[in-house]
Design an enzyme around this catalytic site. Structure first.
Site, PDB file in Angstrom:
ATOM      1  N   ASP A  95      -5.506  -1.500  -6.359  1.00 45.37           N
ATOM      2  CA  ASP A  95      -5.904  -0.226  -6.973  1.00 45.37           C
ATOM      3  C   ASP A  95      -5.669  -0.134  -8.473  1.00 45.37           C
ATOM      4  O   ASP A  95      -6.084   0.836  -9.115  1.00 45.37           O
ATOM      5  CB  ASP A  95      -5.223   0.953  -6.255  1.00 45.37           C
ATOM      6  N   ALA A 113       0.812  -1.218   0.000  1.00 49.10           N
ATOM      7  CA  ALA A 113       0.000   0.000   0.000  1.00 49.10           C
ATOM      8  C   ALA A 113       0.849   1.275   0.000  1.00 49.10           C
ATOM      9  O   ALA A 113       0.411   2.309  -0.505  1.00 49.10           O
ATOM     10  CB  ALA A 113      -0.925  -0.022   1.206  1.00 49.10           C
ATOM     11  N   SER A 142       4.725  -3.050   4.893  1.00 48.00           N
ATOM     12  CA  SER A 142       5.202  -3.324   6.257  1.00 48.00           C
ATOM     13  C   SER A 142       5.625  -4.787   6.405  1.00 48.00           C
ATOM     14  O   SER A 142       6.222  -5.162   7.395  1.00 48.00           O
ATOM     15  CB  SER A 142       4.089  -3.013   7.259  1.00 48.00           C
ATOM     16  N   HIS A 149      -3.984  -9.887  -4.004  1.00 43.08           N
ATOM     17  CA  HIS A 149      -5.168  -9.642  -3.169  1.00 43.08           C
ATOM     18  C   HIS A 149      -6.386  -9.218  -3.987  1.00 43.08           C
ATOM     19  O   HIS A 149      -7.271  -8.549  -3.478  1.00 43.08           O
ATOM     20  CB  HIS A 149      -4.839  -8.587  -2.098  1.00 43.08           C
ATOM     21  N   CYS A 187     -23.766 -16.494  -6.150  1.00 42.16           N
ATOM     22  CA  CYS A 187     -23.695 -17.254  -7.411  1.00 42.16           C
ATOM     23  C   CYS A 187     -22.397 -17.004  -8.181  1.00 42.16           C
ATOM     24  O   CYS A 187     -22.156 -17.642  -9.194  1.00 42.16           O
ATOM     25  CB  CYS A 187     -24.899 -16.931  -8.300  1.00 42.16           C
ATOM     26  N   PHE A 192      -2.539   0.946   5.282  1.00 42.34           N
ATOM     27  CA  PHE A 192      -3.202   0.469   6.511  1.00 42.34           C
ATOM     28  C   PHE A 192      -2.405   0.842   7.759  1.00 42.34           C
ATOM     29  O   PHE A 192      -2.961   1.326   8.731  1.00 42.34           O
ATOM     30  CB  PHE A 192      -3.343  -1.062   6.472  1.00 42.34           C
ATOM     31  N   ARG A 193      -1.071   0.588   7.694  1.00 44.79           N
ATOM     32  CA  ARG A 193      -0.293   0.620   8.940  1.00 44.79           C
ATOM     33  C   ARG A 193       0.680   1.782   9.052  1.00 44.79           C
ATOM     34  O   ARG A 193       1.388   1.892  10.057  1.00 44.79           O
ATOM     35  CB  ARG A 193       0.509  -0.695   9.086  1.00 44.79           C
TER      36      ARG A 193
HETATM   37  P1  NAD Z   1       0.796  -1.626   5.133  1.00 48.95           P
HETATM   38  O1  NAD Z   1      -0.191  -0.523   5.348  1.00 48.95           O
HETATM   39  O2  NAD Z   1       0.874  -2.718   6.124  1.00 48.95           O
HETATM   40  O3  NAD Z   1       2.264  -1.019   5.024  1.00 48.95           O
HETATM   41  C1  NAD Z   1       2.550   0.078   4.189  1.00 48.95           C
HETATM   42  C2  NAD Z   1       3.987   0.494   4.474  1.00 48.95           C
HETATM   43  O4  NAD Z   1       4.329   1.478   3.509  1.00 48.95           O
HETATM   44  C3  NAD Z   1       4.178   1.113   5.860  1.00 48.95           C
HETATM   45  O5  NAD Z   1       5.297   0.495   6.475  1.00 48.95           O
HETATM   46  C4  NAD Z   1       4.457   2.587   5.546  1.00 48.95           C
HETATM   47  O6  NAD Z   1       5.390   3.151   6.461  1.00 48.95           O
HETATM   48  C5  NAD Z   1       5.027   2.513   4.159  1.00 48.95           C
HETATM   49  N1  NAD Z   1       4.823   3.701   3.322  1.00 48.95           N
HETATM   50  C6  NAD Z   1       3.790   4.586   3.338  1.00 48.95           C
HETATM   51  N2  NAD Z   1       3.946   5.518   2.392  1.00 48.95           N
HETATM   52  C7  NAD Z   1       5.125   5.223   1.759  1.00 48.95           C
HETATM   53  C8  NAD Z   1       5.828   5.819   0.673  1.00 48.95           C
HETATM   54  N3  NAD Z   1       5.382   6.921   0.060  1.00 48.95           N
HETATM   55  N4  NAD Z   1       6.979   5.244   0.262  1.00 48.95           N
HETATM   56  C9  NAD Z   1       7.466   4.131   0.901  1.00 48.95           C
HETATM   57  N5  NAD Z   1       6.842   3.530   1.938  1.00 48.95           N
HETATM   58  C10 NAD Z   1       5.669   4.069   2.341  1.00 48.95           C
HETATM   59  O7  NAD Z   1       0.549  -2.151   3.660  1.00 48.95           O
HETATM   60  P2  NAD Z   1       0.780  -3.592   3.036  1.00 48.95           P
HETATM   61  O8  NAD Z   1       2.046  -4.169   3.534  1.00 48.95           O
HETATM   62  O9  NAD Z   1       0.548  -3.448   1.582  1.00 48.95           O
HETATM   63  O10 NAD Z   1      -0.403  -4.487   3.643  1.00 48.95           O
HETATM   64  C11 NAD Z   1      -1.694  -3.966   3.779  1.00 48.95           C
HETATM   65  C12 NAD Z   1      -2.790  -4.662   2.984  1.00 48.95           C
HETATM   66  O11 NAD Z   1      -3.752  -3.675   2.690  1.00 48.95           O
HETATM   67  C13 NAD Z   1      -2.371  -5.183   1.673  1.00 48.95           C
HETATM   68  O12 NAD Z   1      -2.778  -6.488   1.678  1.00 48.95           O
HETATM   69  C14 NAD Z   1      -3.158  -4.423   0.619  1.00 48.95           C
HETATM   70  O13 NAD Z   1      -3.925  -5.331  -0.155  1.00 48.95           O
HETATM   71  C15 NAD Z   1      -4.166  -3.625   1.355  1.00 48.95           C
HETATM   72  N6  NAD Z   1      -4.261  -2.204   0.966  1.00 48.95           N
HETATM   73  C16 NAD Z   1      -4.157  -1.852  -0.355  1.00 48.95           C
HETATM   74  C17 NAD Z   1      -4.209  -0.527  -0.731  1.00 48.95           C
HETATM   75  C18 NAD Z   1      -4.096  -0.178  -2.202  1.00 48.95           C
HETATM   76  O14 NAD Z   1      -4.483  -0.989  -3.058  1.00 48.95           O
HETATM   77  N7  NAD Z   1      -3.565   0.997  -2.536  1.00 48.95           N
HETATM   78  C19 NAD Z   1      -4.348   0.469   0.242  1.00 48.95           C
HETATM   79  C20 NAD Z   1      -4.478   0.082   1.586  1.00 48.95           C
HETATM   80  C21 NAD Z   1      -4.413  -1.273   1.936  1.00 48.95           C
END
Ligand code: NAD
Length: 256
Positions: free
Chosen positions: A104, A25, A192, A119, A130, A36-37
């Site tokens: 996205d 993300a 993350s 995902h 269905c 998310f995190r």
């Molecule tokens: P996560 O939220 O767990 O981690 C995102 C990480 O990216 C964090 O450690 C954060 O510090 C870092 N980050 C934020 N902005 C950044 C940037 N500009 N450059 C570099 N790093 C940056 O996300 P995850 O590990 O992808 O897991 C979360 C789940 O949520 C995934 O399974 C995903 O499918 C879903 N999700 C997807 C979207 C999307 O499609 N854009 C958005 C939110 C969540």
């Protein structure tokens, strides 16, 4: 910017026959989609249990409202320089594929050809009864605040993404594992690495001899297994890596 590490990654990419990126993300935050995190992450405001599949069945209206508020396509959402840099690396022959946890569609919009979506994707919604598929655009055009229903059987529709508690699409997972095994450089970008099984992929790559690169704006759960960790924003770091590679070719330091 840690330019020595940028050059180190450019050098690794130059030497590799197969580099693979795993994105999360964080690569899309600069496009206006919260992660998310991270510090501005969705989980600061929304309870993660709302993304569990059982919650969708119990409270479909609430889950759809959440999805629409966070992920509904807006005109302002477009690929950022990080997505574009990965597409450029692919067209330069320096990246075999992108494996993404994102839903996205911004890698495809940036021009990446080989994208493995672990995902699912927000392009579609699917009937929970269905299995009938609809484009999300079609569904949103009649969205009225209640969970959309299937025209065929009346079942509740679900955005065609993997909720917590659901298995990953097997074909995408198999392809991701194979790519991780084959990769010589495995770059994790904006994740993350807290979500399984995607966070197993760097370990698989490492076990098969890949160099591990992590580009993230904060610490990840796998920093200690990485060969290079660049703490920074993907939209700033990745274009620098592309520039460093191009400079290497121009100056004859790298083979073209
Ligand atoms: P996560 O939220 O767990 O981690 C995102 C990480 O990216 C964090 O450690 C954060 O510090 C870092 N980050 C934020 N902005 C950044 C940037 N500009 N450059 C570099 N790093 C940056 O996300 P995850 O590990 O992808 O897991 C979360 C789940 O949520 C995934 O399974 C995903 O499918 C879903 N999700 C997807 C979207 C999307 O499609 N854009 C958005 C939110 C969540």
């Amino acid at each position: 910017m840690q330019m020595d590490k940028v050059f180190q990654v450019a050098d690794l990419l130059n030497r590799a026959n197969c580099a693979v990126a795993l994105t999360g993300a964080g690569i899309s935050t600069a496009s206006g989609i919260p992660d998310f995190r991270g510090p501005q992450g969705i989980w600061r405001k929304v309870d993660p249990s709302k993304f569990e599949i059982s919650h969708l069945y119990r409270n479909p209206d609430e889950v759809w409202r959440l999805f629409v508020s966070i992920f509904a396509p807006k005109e302002t959402i477009a690929p950022n320089p990080a997505h574009k840099a990965l597409a450029q690396l692919e067209s330069m022959g320096k990246l075999c594929a992108v494996i993404t946890q994102n839903v996205d569609g911004l890698h495809q919009a940036a021009g990446s050809a080989r994208v493995v979506e672990l995902h699912g994707s927000l392009r579609y919604a699917v009937c929970t009864k269905c299995g009938m598929k609809y484009t999300l655009g079609e569904v949103l055009s009649t969205y009225n605040g209640s969970a959309p229903r299937c025209r065929v059987c009346g079942g509740v529709l679900k955005p065609d993404v993997v909720f917590f508690g659901e298995p990953l699409p097997q074909e995408a997972l198999n392809e991701a594992v194979l790519l991780s095994e084959l990769s010589e450089v495995f770059m994790v970008i904006g994740s993350s690495l807290a979500v399984a099984p995607a966070n197993r992929l760097p370990l698989i790559a490492k076990r098969h001899g890949a160099k591990i690169v992590i580009i993230n704006s904060g610490p990840t759960e796998m920093d200690e297994i990485a060969d290079v960790v660049i703490e920074g924003r993907a939209e700033e770091v990745l274009p620098r890596i592309v520039e460093a590679l191009r400079a290497g070719y121009r100056e004859g330091a790298f083979r073209d």
